[in-house]
Write a protein that holds these residues in place. Structure first.
Motif: not given
Length: 184
Positions: A10-25
């Motif tokens: 049994p599996v789950t499909l996940i749509l993993a949209k690309p994330c963008q790096i906004l800031q480095r604290k």
């Protein structure tokens, strides 16, 4: 999903949209080390507020202990995951509204005889004569679900880089289309 031997998984499909790096604290500027990541850029100009300048994203999260090689403007996609790895998936569980003690805490209710009329699913007594108030932590009816749940050690069965899909073995928290956090 079937493997080479014909075994069903049994599996789950996940749509993993690309994330963008906004800031480095950094410790010097912000007092702590973290990486700020945004998902789903807002395209409509009327939806962008003045305070969102430079960070026009619907979902923004911060992560400590992030990779030092990542720089502002880089994108994180499904290509960072490898088949066979185990991941931790976090999200908000399904909301079930206001529920009674039987469904929420598994109370067995009262008997169906001896004058129990219209109260067979009630929780019964809520306290004693002294201290004359309900003790903190008493299991009672209330809001159930919609809380943060983490599922650990989900195996990545397949990574589809063209369609940004992750195939995970087992179930993930939340309803269909919910926002999930996937950590390697």
């Amino acid at each position: 999903m079937f493997d080479k031997n014909g075994k069903l998984t049994p599996v789950t499909l996940i749509l993993a949209k690309p994330c963008q790096i906004l800031q480095r604290k950094t410790k010097e500027n912000d007092g702590y080390e973290a990486l700020q990541i945004g998902l789903e850029k807002i395209e409509k100009k009327s939806k962008i507020k003045k305070t969102m300048k430079g960070k026009e994203f619907k979902n923004i999260r911060e992560y400590k202990n992030a990779d030092e090689n990542l720089k502002v403007g880089d994108e994180i996609g499904v290509d960072t995951f490898v088949e066979g790895d185990n991941v931790k998936v976090s999200g908000m569980s399904k909301g079930k509204g206001f529920q009674g003690g039987v469904k929420r805490h598994g109370f067995h209710g009262r008997r169906a005889t001896h004058g129990v009329k219209h109260e067979h699913r009630t929780i019964g007594s809520t306290g004693s004569r002294f201290p004359q108030h309900v003790m903190k932590g008493r299991k009672m009816p209330g809001h159930m679900g919609f809380e943060r749940i983490s599922v650990k050690n989900l195996k990545i069965m397949k990574v589809d880089k063209e369609n940004n899909l992750l195939v995970l073995k087992g179930a993930v928290p939340g309803k269909t289309g919910a926002l999930l956090e996937i950590r390697a």
